[in-house]
Enzyme design. Structure first.
Site, mmCIF file in Angstrom:
data_model
loop_
_atom_site.group_PDB
_atom_site.id
_atom_site.type_symbol
_atom_site.label_atom_id
_atom_site.label_comp_id
_atom_site.label_asym_id
_atom_site.label_seq_id
_atom_site.Cartn_x
_atom_site.Cartn_y
_atom_site.Cartn_z
ATOM 1 N N SER A 134 -2.938 2.057 1.924
ATOM 2 C CA SER A 134 -2.891 1.739 3.333
ATOM 3 C C SER A 134 -3.199 2.743 4.174
ATOM 4 C CB SER A 134 -1.329 1.574 3.688
ATOM 5 O OG SER A 134 -1.188 1.080 4.954
ATOM 6 N N ASP A 188 -3.279 -4.696 8.730
ATOM 7 C CA ASP A 188 -1.929 -4.974 8.788
ATOM 8 C C ASP A 188 -1.475 -4.862 10.184
ATOM 9 O OD1 ASP A 188 1.093 -3.769 6.968
ATOM 10 O OD2 ASP A 188 0.815 -5.326 8.497
ATOM 11 N N ASP A 238 4.472 -10.703 5.725
ATOM 12 C CA ASP A 238 5.100 -9.291 5.076
ATOM 13 C C ASP A 238 6.499 -9.331 5.429
ATOM 14 O OD1 ASP A 238 4.527 -5.724 5.192
ATOM 15 O OD2 ASP A 238 6.213 -6.789 4.664
ATOM 16 N N LYS A 262 7.641 -7.233 -1.429
ATOM 17 C CA LYS A 262 8.295 -6.031 -1.231
ATOM 18 C C LYS A 262 9.790 -6.099 -1.651
ATOM 19 C CE LYS A 262 5.835 -3.785 2.553
ATOM 20 N NZ LYS A 262 6.026 -3.468 4.073
HETATM 21 C C1 LIG Z 1 5.815 3.106 7.198
HETATM 22 S S1 LIG Z 1 5.062 1.609 6.925
HETATM 23 C C2 LIG Z 1 5.823 0.817 5.803
HETATM 24 C C3 LIG Z 1 5.571 -0.630 5.820
HETATM 25 C C4 LIG Z 1 4.055 -0.819 5.536
HETATM 26 N N1 LIG Z 1 3.684 -0.473 4.350
HETATM 27 C C5 LIG Z 1 2.442 -0.078 3.902
HETATM 28 O O1 LIG Z 1 1.562 0.166 4.993
HETATM 29 C C6 LIG Z 1 2.081 0.580 2.722
HETATM 30 C C7 LIG Z 1 2.804 1.990 2.676
HETATM 31 C C8 LIG Z 1 2.588 2.512 1.030
HETATM 32 O O2 LIG Z 1 1.395 2.662 0.831
HETATM 33 O O3 LIG Z 1 3.672 2.286 0.526
HETATM 34 C C9 LIG Z 1 3.619 -2.438 5.350
HETATM 35 O O4 LIG Z 1 4.036 -3.068 6.862
HETATM 36 O O5 LIG Z 1 3.178 -2.928 4.543
HETATM 37 MG MG LIG Z 2 2.819 -4.841 6.147
#
Ligand SMILES: CSCC[C@@H](NC(=O)CCC(=O)O)C(=O)O
Ligand SMILES: [Mg+2]
Length: 367
Positions: A134, A188, A238, A262
């Site tokens: 991400s 995202d 999500d 998640k």
């Molecule tokens: C601080 S962002 C946490 C939520 C976000 N998570 C990510 O982008 C991946 C984060 C990771 O690599 O753990 C999502 O909405 O998917």
């Molecule tokens: Mg997300």
């Protein structure tokens, strides 16, 4: 198995680089760990609630409070097997991330006694999983391209770009122009758009994205269904997918064609498996999302990502994506994959010295 008590431990992990999303920028990750201590084993859970209620309504201090005053006392008063924790805690409304952490700790302890791995318990069919990464919102396109180039050089098999109004088509176009059409690419939005942005989001269609994740509000299933009829990029949810029932509803309403699972968001790894099963039954691909977990949560996520329906690379990056030093042995990418832990329980344990270095507070809740 006799539980002697539960430890609540707050740790603070500096990030290797700021991580910016549509709801803010993080430079450290404060985490609440839950230690379920039994006479013959100890189990660990990781509460993925952020420090502030910006991703979802939960936040770290609130999770600690509900665990301390309600969830842990309920469990210690009648210590049920891991498969019974969600039912025991159901009378307390909400707080899925707090509940997930306690269930995870009890599951870890139980599996360690049984000599069974998370992967074995959950039904993993692979011994390594392909890893995506991400990528946060950056100050400039050149800075973004440097970051993406670095992750591709590390071997990540899929790139996810955080987007928000004003940072969407241009970064996607720049990544496609620099790295080509073969890179697996997705975006995202973390709920940053409205249905009125449909025309702008349709401008992403020419870039052959795998998916657009959670463009609209968490509770707007109908809006996502309407948006899905106006754009070609597959919609992935999500924040909206809070349970297996919510997943079934979203799929039935055509609000999504892909699901990001998640475990913390849905109340635990056992509910996460149920969501996997619902999605597989509907032919909906799933992938494992991330919440910047330490090696504890990362170990459990990698095990989950090895289930058969996880057919898209997840946000299961190496430890080094976020942390210079993890609290467990680090997860290190090899040929774009992470190995699924095979040891009992999580297959990893907190390294005492590392844990002490990042510990802010510990609390002991005796049985
Ligand atoms: C601080 S962002 C946490 C939520 C976000 N998570 C990510 O982008 C991946 C984060 C990771 O690599 O753990 C999502 O909405 O998917
Ligand atoms: Mg997300």
């Amino acid at each position: 198995m006799k539980f002697t008590g539960v430890q609540l431990r707050r740790i603070s992990m500096p990030l290797v680089a700021p991580f910016r999303t549509s709801f803010g920028t993080q430079t450290t990750r404060d985490v609440l760990l839950v230690g379920a201590m039994a006479d013959d084993a100890e189990g660990w859970g990781e509460c993925v609630a952020m420090e502030s209620p910006l991703y979802s309504s939960e936040y770290l201090d609130g999770a600690a409070d509900v665990l301390r005053r309600y969830l842990v006392p309920a469990f210690l008063a009648s210590p049920v097997p891991a498969t019974g924790v969600a039912g025991l805690l159901a009378p307390f409304k909400g707080h899925p991330m707090a509940k997930a952490a306690l269930e995870m700790a009890v599951l870890d302890a139980s599996l360690r006694v049984l000599g069974r791995s998370f992967a074995g318990e959950l039904g993993a069919v692979r011994d390594r999983v392909p890893c995506g990464v991400s990528v946060g919102i950056m100050d400039s396109i050149p800075q973004l391209l440097d970051a993406v180039g670095g992750y591709l050089d590390e071997g990540y098999v899929r790139i996810k770009l955080k987007i928000e109004p004003g940072w969407d088509v241009e970064p996607v176009r720049a990544v496609r122009e620099r790295f080509g059409d073969d890179v697996l690419l997705q975006v995202d939005a973390n709920t940053a758009y409205t249905l009125g942005d449909a025309r702008q989001l349709a401008r992403l269609d020419p870039f052959d994205l795998l998916l657009i994740e959670q463009p609209l509000d968490e509770d707007d299933l109908l809006g996502h269904a309407q948006l899905a009829r106006q754009i070609r990029t597959p919609v992935c949810l999500d924040e909206s997918i809070t349970s297996a029932r919510a997943a079934a509803a979203a799929i039935t309403l055509d609000a999504c064609r892909i699901v990001n699972i998640k475990p913390g968001r849905v109340g635990g790894y056992l509910e996460a498996r149920r969501i996997h099963d619902v999605c597989v039954a509907h032919g909906v691909p799933v992938w494992c999302g991330g919440m910047l977990e330490t090696g504890l949560g990362r170990a459990a996520n990698v095990a989950l990502a090895a289930l058969p329906g996880f057919t898209l690379p997840g946000d299961t990056s190496g430890s080094g994506r976020y942390y210079a030093a993890d609290i467990t042995e680090p997860f290190v990418l090899r040929d774009g994959h992470l190995d699924v832990p095979t040891g009992p329980g999580l297959g990893v344990v907190p390294i005492p010295d590392r844990l002490d270095e990042v510990t802010v507070t510990t609390e002991w809740l005796p049985a």
